[in-house]
Design a protein around this motif. Sequence first.
Motif, PDB file in Angstrom:
ATOM      1  N   THR A  78       0.848  -1.116  -0.203  1.00 35.77           N
ATOM      2  CA  THR A  78      -0.144  -0.076  -0.113  1.00 35.77           C
ATOM      3  C   THR A  78       0.878   1.176  -0.009  1.00 35.77           C
ATOM      4  OG1 THR A  78      -0.138   0.015   2.285  1.00 35.77           O
ATOM      5  CG2 THR A  78      -1.979  -0.995   1.364  1.00 35.77           C
ATOM      6  N   LEU A  79       2.122   1.152   0.298  1.00 38.76           N
ATOM      7  CA  LEU A  79       2.721   2.517   0.770  1.00 38.76           C
ATOM      8  C   LEU A  79       2.966   3.438  -0.647  1.00 38.76           C
ATOM      9  CD1 LEU A  79       5.374   1.454   3.168  1.00 38.76           C
ATOM     10  CD2 LEU A  79       3.490   2.826   3.651  1.00 38.76           C
ATOM     11  N   PRO A  80       2.610   4.572  -0.638  1.00 33.33           N
ATOM     12  CA  PRO A  80       2.754   5.229  -1.916  1.00 33.33           C
ATOM     13  C   PRO A  80       4.205   5.974  -1.958  1.00 33.33           C
ATOM     14  CG  PRO A  80       1.680   6.631  -0.081  1.00 33.33           C
ATOM     15  CD  PRO A  80       1.579   5.238   0.406  1.00 33.33           C
ATOM     16  N   PHE A  81       4.735   5.909  -0.732  1.00 35.67           N
ATOM     17  CA  PHE A  81       6.329   6.279  -0.632  1.00 35.67           C
ATOM     18  C   PHE A  81       7.004   5.240   0.194  1.00 35.67           C
ATOM     19  CE2 PHE A  81       3.786  10.241  -0.843  1.00 35.67           C
ATOM     20  CZ  PHE A  81       4.342  10.697  -2.170  1.00 35.67           C
ATOM     21  N   ARG A  82       8.229   5.208  -0.216  1.00 31.48           N
ATOM     22  CA  ARG A  82       9.221   4.476   0.632  1.00 31.48           C
ATOM     23  C   ARG A  82      10.911   5.045   0.538  1.00 31.48           C
ATOM     24  NH1 ARG A  82       7.548  -0.311   2.249  1.00 31.48           N
ATOM     25  NH2 ARG A  82       9.471  -1.024   2.778  1.00 31.48           N
ATOM     26  N   VAL A  83      11.204   5.193   1.805  1.00 26.19           N
ATOM     27  CA  VAL A  83      12.550   5.855   1.953  1.00 26.19           C
ATOM     28  C   VAL A  83      13.819   4.615   2.165  1.00 26.19           C
ATOM     29  CG1 VAL A  83      13.944   7.346   3.511  1.00 26.19           C
ATOM     30  CG2 VAL A  83      11.603   7.743   2.961  1.00 26.19           C
ATOM     31  N   GLY A  84      14.891   4.917   1.448  1.00 26.60           N
ATOM     32  CA  GLY A  84      15.993   3.929   1.652  1.00 26.60           C
ATOM     33  C   GLY A  84      17.292   4.820   2.179  1.00 26.60           C
ATOM     34  N   HIS A  85      17.984   4.110   2.774  1.00 22.73           N
ATOM     35  CA  HIS A  85      19.454   4.790   3.186  1.00 22.73           C
ATOM     36  C   HIS A  85      20.373   3.635   2.872  1.00 22.73           C
ATOM     37  CE1 HIS A  85      22.897   5.086   5.933  1.00 22.73           C
ATOM     38  NE2 HIS A  85      22.630   6.462   5.217  1.00 22.73           N
ATOM     39  N   GLY A  86      21.766   4.247   2.265  1.00 23.82           N
ATOM     40  CA  GLY A  86      22.707   3.498   1.829  1.00 23.82           C
ATOM     41  C   GLY A  86      24.017   3.976   2.405  1.00 23.82           C
ATOM     42  N   PHE A  87      24.907   3.173   2.982  1.00 17.03           N
ATOM     43  CA  PHE A  87      26.229   3.586   3.528  1.00 17.03           C
ATOM     44  C   PHE A  87      27.030   2.719   2.948  1.00 17.03           C
ATOM     45  CE2 PHE A  87      29.892   3.055   6.225  1.00 17.03           C
ATOM     46  CZ  PHE A  87      30.151   4.356   6.243  1.00 17.03           C
ATOM     47  N   ASP A  88      28.453   3.230   2.528  1.00 12.10           N
ATOM     48  CA  ASP A  88      29.435   2.433   2.131  1.00 12.10           C
ATOM     49  C   ASP A  88      30.864   2.996   2.310  1.00 12.10           C
ATOM     50  OD1 ASP A  88      30.294   0.122   0.923  1.00 12.10           O
ATOM     51  OD2 ASP A  88      30.594   0.738  -1.022  1.00 12.10           O
ATOM     52  N   LEU A  89      31.792   2.138   2.632  1.00 12.39           N
ATOM     53  CA  LEU A  89      33.287   2.625   2.813  1.00 12.39           C
ATOM     54  C   LEU A  89      34.127   1.625   2.352  1.00 12.39           C
ATOM     55  CD1 LEU A  89      34.737   4.046   6.126  1.00 12.39           C
ATOM     56  CD2 LEU A  89      35.514   1.977   5.124  1.00 12.39           C
ATOM     57  N   HIS A  90      34.995   2.160   1.571  1.00 15.29           N
ATOM     58  CA  HIS A  90      36.306   1.255   1.015  1.00 15.29           C
ATOM     59  C   HIS A  90      37.485   1.802   1.325  1.00 15.29           C
ATOM     60  CE1 HIS A  90      34.167  -1.600  -1.659  1.00 15.29           C
ATOM     61  NE2 HIS A  90      33.217  -0.664  -1.618  1.00 15.29           N
ATOM     62  N   ARG A  91      38.592   0.815   1.434  1.00 14.04           N
ATOM     63  CA  ARG A  91      40.009   1.165   1.656  1.00 14.04           C
ATOM     64  C   ARG A  91      40.619   1.817   0.535  1.00 14.04           C
ATOM     65  NH1 ARG A  91      41.552  -3.498   4.256  1.00 14.04           N
ATOM     66  NH2 ARG A  91      42.525  -4.113   2.211  1.00 14.04           N
ATOM     67  N   LEU A  92      41.205   2.869   0.713  1.00  9.59           N
ATOM     68  CA  LEU A  92      41.888   3.186  -0.578  1.00  9.59           C
ATOM     69  C   LEU A  92      43.293   2.665  -0.498  1.00  9.59           C
ATOM     70  CD1 LEU A  92      40.603   6.987  -0.591  1.00  9.59           C
ATOM     71  CD2 LEU A  92      40.164   5.340  -2.024  1.00  9.59           C
ATOM     72  N   GLU A  93      44.002   2.167  -1.529  1.00 10.45           N
ATOM     73  CA  GLU A  93      45.305   1.751  -1.529  1.00 10.45           C
ATOM     74  C   GLU A  93      46.064   2.336  -2.851  1.00 10.45           C
ATOM     75  OE1 GLU A  93      46.877   0.105   0.715  1.00 10.45           O
ATOM     76  OE2 GLU A  93      45.251  -0.898   1.820  1.00 10.45           O
ATOM     77  N   PRO A  94      47.185   2.737  -2.804  1.00 12.75           N
ATOM     78  CA  PRO A  94      47.864   2.743  -4.212  1.00 12.75           C
ATOM     79  C   PRO A  94      47.874   1.629  -5.043  1.00 12.75           C
ATOM     80  CG  PRO A  94      49.205   3.123  -1.888  1.00 12.75           C
ATOM     81  CD  PRO A  94      48.175   2.430  -1.732  1.00 12.75           C
ATOM     82  N   GLY A  95      48.038   2.111  -6.341  1.00 13.64           N
ATOM     83  CA  GLY A  95      47.835   1.188  -7.511  1.00 13.64           C
ATOM     84  C   GLY A  95      46.488   0.730  -7.948  1.00 13.64           C
ATOM     85  N   TYR A  96      45.549   1.227  -7.548  1.00 13.96           N
ATOM     86  CA  TYR A  96      44.262   0.908  -7.858  1.00 13.96           C
ATOM     87  C   TYR A  96      43.364   2.163  -8.269  1.00 13.96           C
ATOM     88  CZ  TYR A  96      44.757  -3.445  -5.322  1.00 13.96           C
ATOM     89  OH  TYR A  96      45.193  -4.480  -4.840  1.00 13.96           O
ATOM     90  N   PRO A  97      42.558   2.174  -9.307  1.00 10.49           N
ATOM     91  CA  PRO A  97      41.687   3.153  -9.935  1.00 10.49           C
ATOM     92  C   PRO A  97      40.779   3.541  -8.957  1.00 10.49           C
ATOM     93  CG  PRO A  97      40.948   1.072 -11.188  1.00 10.49           C
ATOM     94  CD  PRO A  97      42.283   0.730 -10.174  1.00 10.49           C
ATOM     95  N   LEU A  98      40.355   4.677  -8.946  1.00  9.69           N
ATOM     96  CA  LEU A  98      39.235   5.481  -8.138  1.00  9.69           C
ATOM     97  C   LEU A  98      38.310   5.518  -8.995  1.00  9.69           C
ATOM     98  CD1 LEU A  98      38.344   6.536  -5.291  1.00  9.69           C
ATOM     99  CD2 LEU A  98      39.089   8.641  -5.897  1.00  9.69           C
ATOM    100  N   ILE A  99      37.311   4.943  -8.705  1.00  8.61           N
ATOM    101  CA  ILE A  99      35.838   4.723  -9.599  1.00  8.61           C
ATOM    102  C   ILE A  99      34.895   5.493  -8.665  1.00  8.61           C
ATOM    103  CG2 ILE A  99      34.481   3.598 -11.152  1.00  8.61           C
ATOM    104  CD1 ILE A  99      37.079   3.412 -12.128  1.00  8.61           C
ATOM    105  N   ILE A 100      34.359   6.600  -9.112  1.00  7.86           N
ATOM    106  CA  ILE A 100      33.379   7.076  -8.477  1.00  7.86           C
ATOM    107  C   ILE A 100      32.190   7.357  -9.186  1.00  7.86           C
ATOM    108  CG2 ILE A 100      32.444   8.937  -6.636  1.00  7.86           C
ATOM    109  CD1 ILE A 100      35.217   9.329  -5.863  1.00  7.86           C
TER     110      ILE A 100
END
Length: 237
Positions: A78-100
């Motif tokens: 029945t709900l006309p609206f729904r709210v969602g939340h997302g969280f994410d975290l990644h470690r950054l290391e040299p030698g990898y591409p940064l894709i955002i």
Amino acid sequence: MAMAMAICAQLSSSSPLFHPQITKKPFLLPSPAATISVHGFSTLRPKSLSLSHRSSISASAASSTVDVNEPVKKSVRTLPFRVGHGFDLHRLEPGYPLIIGGIDIPHDRGCEAHSDGDVLLHCVVDAILGALGLPDIGQIFPDSDPKWKGAASSVFIKEAVRLMDEAGYEIGNLDATLILQRPKISPHKETIRSNLSKLLGADPSVVNLKAKTHEKVDSLGENRSIAAHTIILLMKK
Ligand SMILES: [Zn+2]
């Protein structure tokens, strides 16, 4: 959210990161008849998850399973609206591409992850799945499955959008915040936002992106990690 973080930690701890690549393979979700183990993430069957087929998912005696479809049954009722939340975290290391947001951002380091480590797309996926009452990204796309190794995170977005559409919802609006010390996101913000809108099939006016530093404290502030939050509003079509 804690689960999502744990999953990302798992993703981060797995070895080599591959550059993002578009997979042409059909993208499949677990069968609704599959049992999803909260702790293992390894019992998913590579069959399509359909919100319109909601056979029950068994709960084990150890109560370590979740019913994928039960929350959806309630949510799409029945709900006309729904709210969602997302969280994410990644470690950054040299030698990898940064894709955002699907965009390769020049930097001296990037995300070490099972997929392409796109922190923004991952948390947007979790926000959509959360709004639909579905399990999180790590349960639906387990890092134990080699087919996600090096996967472009756009495939996760496309599947989340498909599930949203199937449930009869569309995006009302979305607000995301990136947290990283470096590099500066402002020169790339519009490109990222535009690509994210495109991936979501949403008008750019309903997709907002903010970025902030972490005041040089903790791993985020020391250029050792990157995080993102997303809030999304879904509207019944
Ligand atoms: Zn992630």
